[in-house]
Scaffold this motif. Structure first.
Motif, PDB file in Angstrom:
ATOM      1  N   ILE A  33       0.843  -1.199   0.000  1.00 31.19           N
ATOM      2  CA  ILE A  33       0.000   0.000   0.000  1.00 31.19           C
ATOM      3  C   ILE A  33       0.879   1.250   0.000  1.00 31.19           C
ATOM      4  O   ILE A  33       2.053   1.209   0.395  1.00 31.19           O
ATOM      5  N   ASP A  34       0.321   2.372  -0.434  1.00 31.87           N
ATOM      6  CA  ASP A  34       1.089   3.611  -0.417  1.00 31.87           C
ATOM      7  C   ASP A  34       1.098   4.232   0.982  1.00 31.87           C
ATOM      8  O   ASP A  34       0.410   3.765   1.888  1.00 31.87           O
ATOM      9  N   ASP A  35       1.917   5.275   1.165  1.00 34.81           N
ATOM     10  CA  ASP A  35       2.137   5.814   2.509  1.00 34.81           C
ATOM     11  C   ASP A  35       1.244   7.021   2.781  1.00 34.81           C
ATOM     12  O   ASP A  35       0.323   7.337   2.021  1.00 34.81           O
ATOM     13  N   ILE A  36       1.531   7.714   3.866  1.00 29.76           N
ATOM     14  CA  ILE A  36       0.661   8.788   4.349  1.00 29.76           C
ATOM     15  C   ILE A  36       0.704  10.020   3.445  1.00 29.76           C
ATOM     16  O   ILE A  36      -0.175  10.880   3.524  1.00 29.76           O
ATOM     17  N   SER A  37       1.705  10.103   2.571  1.00 34.51           N
ATOM     18  CA  SER A  37       1.768  11.251   1.659  1.00 34.51           C
ATOM     19  C   SER A  37       0.762  11.128   0.522  1.00 34.51           C
ATOM     20  O   SER A  37       0.575  12.063  -0.250  1.00 34.51           O
ATOM     21  N   ARG A  38       0.115   9.976   0.414  1.00 33.23           N
ATOM     22  CA  ARG A  38      -0.888   9.741  -0.628  1.00 33.23           C
ATOM     23  C   ARG A  38      -2.271   9.629   0.006  1.00 33.23           C
ATOM     24  O   ARG A  38      -2.426   9.009   1.067  1.00 33.23           O
ATOM     25  N   PRO A  39      -3.300  10.173  -0.640  1.00 34.81           N
ATOM     26  CA  PRO A  39      -4.637  10.182  -0.045  1.00 34.81           C
ATOM     27  C   PRO A  39      -5.468   8.927  -0.318  1.00 34.81           C
ATOM     28  O   PRO A  39      -6.666   8.902  -0.033  1.00 34.81           O
ATOM     29  N   THR A  40      -4.861   7.888  -0.855  1.00 36.20           N
ATOM     30  CA  THR A  40      -5.591   6.658  -1.165  1.00 36.20           C
ATOM     31  C   THR A  40      -6.318   6.134   0.077  1.00 36.20           C
ATOM     32  O   THR A  40      -5.687   5.930   1.116  1.00 36.20           O
ATOM     33  N   PRO A  41      -7.630   5.883  -0.001  1.00 37.40           N
ATOM     34  CA  PRO A  41      -8.388   5.411   1.177  1.00 37.40           C
ATOM     35  C   PRO A  41      -8.205   3.911   1.402  1.00 37.40           C
ATOM     36  O   PRO A  41      -9.141   3.116   1.276  1.00 37.40           O
ATOM     37  N   THR A  42      -6.984   3.516   1.743  1.00 35.98           N
ATOM     38  CA  THR A  42      -6.673   2.092   1.857  1.00 35.98           C
ATOM     39  C   THR A  42      -7.466   1.405   2.959  1.00 35.98           C
ATOM     40  O   THR A  42      -7.711   0.200   2.879  1.00 35.98           O
ATOM     41  N   ALA A  43      -7.869   2.134   3.978  1.00 33.53           N
ATOM     42  CA  ALA A  43      -8.676   1.523   5.039  1.00 33.53           C
ATOM     43  C   ALA A  43     -10.004   1.005   4.486  1.00 33.53           C
ATOM     44  O   ALA A  43     -10.570   0.038   5.015  1.00 33.53           O
ATOM     45  N   ASP A  44     -10.507   1.625   3.425  1.00 31.55           N
ATOM     46  CA  ASP A  44     -11.733   1.161   2.777  1.00 31.55           C
ATOM     47  C   ASP A  44     -11.457   0.096   1.719  1.00 31.55           C
ATOM     48  O   ASP A  44     -12.313  -0.744   1.432  1.00 31.55           O
ATOM     49  N   ILE A  45     -10.272   0.143   1.141  1.00 36.91           N
ATOM     50  CA  ILE A  45      -9.936  -0.752   0.031  1.00 36.91           C
ATOM     51  C   ILE A  45      -9.473  -2.125   0.518  1.00 36.91           C
ATOM     52  O   ILE A  45      -9.771  -3.153  -0.106  1.00 36.91           O
ATOM     53  N   LEU A  46      -8.754  -2.161   1.633  1.00 37.60           N
ATOM     54  CA  LEU A  46      -8.151  -3.413   2.081  1.00 37.60           C
ATOM     55  C   LEU A  46      -9.156  -4.503   2.462  1.00 37.60           C
ATOM     56  O   LEU A  46      -8.943  -5.679   2.106  1.00 37.60           O
ATOM     57  N   PRO A  47     -10.237  -4.214   3.193  1.00 35.88           N
ATOM     58  CA  PRO A  47     -11.114  -5.301   3.649  1.00 35.88           C
ATOM     59  C   PRO A  47     -11.626  -6.227   2.547  1.00 35.88           C
ATOM     60  O   PRO A  47     -11.521  -7.461   2.696  1.00 35.88           O
ATOM     61  N   PRO A  48     -12.151  -5.719   1.427  1.00 35.44           N
ATOM     62  CA  PRO A  48     -12.610  -6.663   0.402  1.00 35.44           C
ATOM     63  C   PRO A  48     -11.484  -7.485  -0.217  1.00 35.44           C
ATOM     64  O   PRO A  48     -11.693  -8.634  -0.617  1.00 35.44           O
ATOM     65  N   ILE A  49     -10.286  -6.914  -0.290  1.00 34.20           N
ATOM     66  CA  ILE A  49      -9.137  -7.674  -0.804  1.00 34.20           C
ATOM     67  C   ILE A  49      -8.783  -8.797   0.166  1.00 34.20           C
ATOM     68  O   ILE A  49      -8.626  -9.964  -0.228  1.00 34.20           O
ATOM     69  N   LEU A  50      -8.673  -8.454   1.430  1.00 33.07           N
ATOM     70  CA  LEU A  50      -8.298  -9.449   2.437  1.00 33.07           C
ATOM     71  C   LEU A  50      -9.365 -10.532   2.559  1.00 33.07           C
ATOM     72  O   LEU A  50      -9.041 -11.722   2.729  1.00 33.07           O
ATOM     73  N   ASN A  51     -10.615 -10.140   2.466  1.00 34.35           N
ATOM     74  CA  ASN A  51     -11.694 -11.130   2.556  1.00 34.35           C
ATOM     75  C   ASN A  51     -11.600 -12.147   1.427  1.00 34.35           C
ATOM     76  O   ASN A  51     -11.815 -13.350   1.635  1.00 34.35           O
ATOM     77  N   ARG A  52     -11.271 -11.691   0.224  1.00 36.56           N
ATOM     78  CA  ARG A  52     -11.160 -12.619  -0.899  1.00 36.56           C
ATOM     79  C   ARG A  52      -9.951 -13.544  -0.739  1.00 36.56           C
ATOM     80  O   ARG A  52     -10.004 -14.706  -1.129  1.00 36.56           O
ATOM     81  N   LEU A  53      -8.884 -13.015  -0.184  1.00 34.36           N
ATOM     82  CA  LEU A  53      -7.716 -13.866   0.071  1.00 34.36           C
ATOM     83  C   LEU A  53      -8.047 -14.939   1.108  1.00 34.36           C
ATOM     84  O   LEU A  53      -7.709 -16.119   0.933  1.00 34.36           O
ATOM     85  N   LEU A  54      -8.728 -14.547   2.169  1.00 34.98           N
ATOM     86  CA  LEU A  54      -9.102 -15.501   3.216  1.00 34.98           C
ATOM     87  C   LEU A  54     -10.083 -16.540   2.668  1.00 34.98           C
ATOM     88  O   LEU A  54      -9.979 -17.739   2.967  1.00 34.98           O
ATOM     89  N   ASP A  55     -11.036 -16.089   1.842  1.00 38.12           N
ATOM     90  CA  ASP A  55     -12.001 -17.018   1.254  1.00 38.12           C
ATOM     91  C   ASP A  55     -11.319 -18.014   0.321  1.00 38.12           C
ATOM     92  O   ASP A  55     -11.820 -19.142   0.125  1.00 38.12           O
ATOM     93  N   ALA A  56     -10.183 -17.623  -0.261  1.00 39.60           N
ATOM     94  CA  ALA A  56      -9.444 -18.518  -1.154  1.00 39.60           C
ATOM     95  C   ALA A  56      -8.568 -19.499  -0.380  1.00 39.60           C
ATOM     96  O   ALA A  56      -7.888 -20.339  -0.993  1.00 39.60           O
TER      97      ALA A  56
END
Length: 420
Positions: free
Chosen positions: A68-91
């Motif tokens: 993931i990118d760092d604090i200098s970037r405004p990417t809302p990773t807190a919203d993006i990560l859960p669906p990614i992690l859920n799919r990894l866990l489901d796999a």
């Protein structure tokens, strides 16, 4: 008089220009942001471009690095990560085999509060978080040299992963044309030696590359990623300046990225009437320090007339703390700077290369700065003008008889002015 509002570290400061002086105000195009980030994410993850789905790529027993990118970037990773992690866990991937790697590039490590902000509290507490600066060579692995001459030293957590997923945002970038894609890996998770070699090559790239999807530096980076350390899947969002998500692309790190660039162009490529003698370029959203906020100069350059003046406005709260030699190199004579760079003795080749790029722009336009954190004396030593306010910059720089001589960019560094 026209009152102009610009975003400035979470506030909306204002300044006034006469209708006689003002040429035009350039803002990103008004396209709708999604009200349902999770729905957009799920849809994008179910329709990857140029790649198998994440669930197909992921296998039980794999080690997975989510970068993931760092604090200098405004990417809302807190919203993006859960669906990614859920799919990894489901796999069938085990939670203990997943690490979240922060792509710092040459930036400082994140504080615990910043990590929690970027990932969300639950992920910060329950997943391995890798927050390794590029100078920590013991945590880097040597894996060879790319065909275009970049030495490859990469964070060991990324090297050891069986599956690498890059999470970031696509917006105009002055060096790689657009951010996103493979940039999360190079320079994101590489050693200072690799970061410096990568940016050093940029010193030889002619012209302003902001908004060029086939910028030489991007192509060089993509060659490195393909040859040295494959990035298996990306999740890239296209953000509105206020942080709202406009679109999302997933899949192959080149195919999906180029589609994302089309969305980013629609948002940030703005037609302008002409080039102006004076351009006021607000640095938002890149305003944490002088290294970041000067991206606004590249936007301003695209809108400035020959021998015009680009004045960057930024709160720049951390001053010159990141890459302090960037400010020093800007004080050098161009010939001496290039000689020092070619000698291989530059203490910060990254900053030295960018100073050389900046000097190329200075052959055509002049630069000024409005910021509360860097003394005017230092700004003037860097060969730039120092102003206390926009009004002062206008009054000292524009002859009173000339009409419509000032262009304003509200989001410098990500807006790409396109002269009609």
């Amino acid at each position: 008089m026209t009152t102009i509002h610009i975003p400035y570290a979470g506030r909306q400061p204002t300044f006034e220009l006469s209708d006689h002086q003002l040429g035009e105000i350039v803002v990103p195009n008004k396209l709708p942001a999604t009200a349902d980030i999770q729905g957009l994410m799920e849809s994008a993850l179910s329709q990857p471009m140029g790649s198998l789905s994440l669930e197909t790529l992921a296998k039980p027993g794999q080690k997975v690095a989510v970068i993931i990118d760092d604090i200098s970037r405004p990417t809302p990773t807190a919203d993006i990560l859960p669906p990614i992690l859920n799919r990894l866990l489901d796999a069938g991937v085990s939670q203990k085999d997943i690490c979240i790697v922060i792509a710092l590039g040459s930036h400082r490590p994140l504080t615990p509060d910043e990590i929690e902000f970027k990932t969300g509290a639950e992920i910060a507490q329950n997943y391995t978080i890798v927050n390794t600066p590029c100078q920590e060579t013991s945590e880097m692995r040597w894996i060879g040299e790319s065909s275009n001459g970049i030495p490859a030293e990469v964070n060991r957590w990324v090297v050891d992963a069986d599956l690498r997923i890059g999470v970031g945002a696509i917006c105009p970038h002055m060096d790689t044309g657009f951010s996103g894609g493979g940039k999360i890996l190079l320079p994101g998770v590489c050693s200072y030696r690799t970061v410096n070699a990568f940016h050093a090559a940029s010193a030889n790239v002619p012209g302003n590359q902001l908004g060029n999807p086939e910028a030489p530096t991007r192509l060089r980076m993509e060659t490195f990623v393909k040859e040295q350390i494959p990035l298996n899947f990306i999740v890239n969002v296209i953000l509105h300046p206020n942080g709202g998500v406009y679109h999302c692309v997933t899949g192959d790190f080149i195919v999906a990225h180029r589609k994302g660039v089309e969305y980013a162009k629609a948002l940030y490529g703005v037609s302008v009437k002409k080039r102006y003698p004076l351009v006021i370029a607000n640095s938002h959203p890149f305003e944490i320090d002088f290294w970041q906020c000067t991206k606004a100069f590249w936007s301003g350059d695209l809108m400035a007339a020959d021998n015009g003046l680009v004045v960057m406005v930024s709160p720049c709260p951390e001053g010159t703390a990141t890459h302090p030699l960037w400010a020093e190199y800007l004080q050098w004579e161009p010939h001496d700077l290039e000689k020092h760079f070619k000698s291989g003795e530059a203490e910060d080749p990254n900053a030295c290369a960018f100073a050389i790029m900046f000097n190329r722009m200075r052959r055509r336009v002049r630069f000024g700065v409005i910021t509360p954190t860097i003394p005017g004396e230092i700004i003037r030593k860097m060969g730039m003008l120092s102003f206390e306010s926009v009004e002062q910059a206008v009054s000292l720089s524009v002859p009173p008889g000339l009409a419509h001589t000032v262009g304003v960019i509200t989001h410098g560094g990500i807006t790409v002015p396109l002269v009609a």
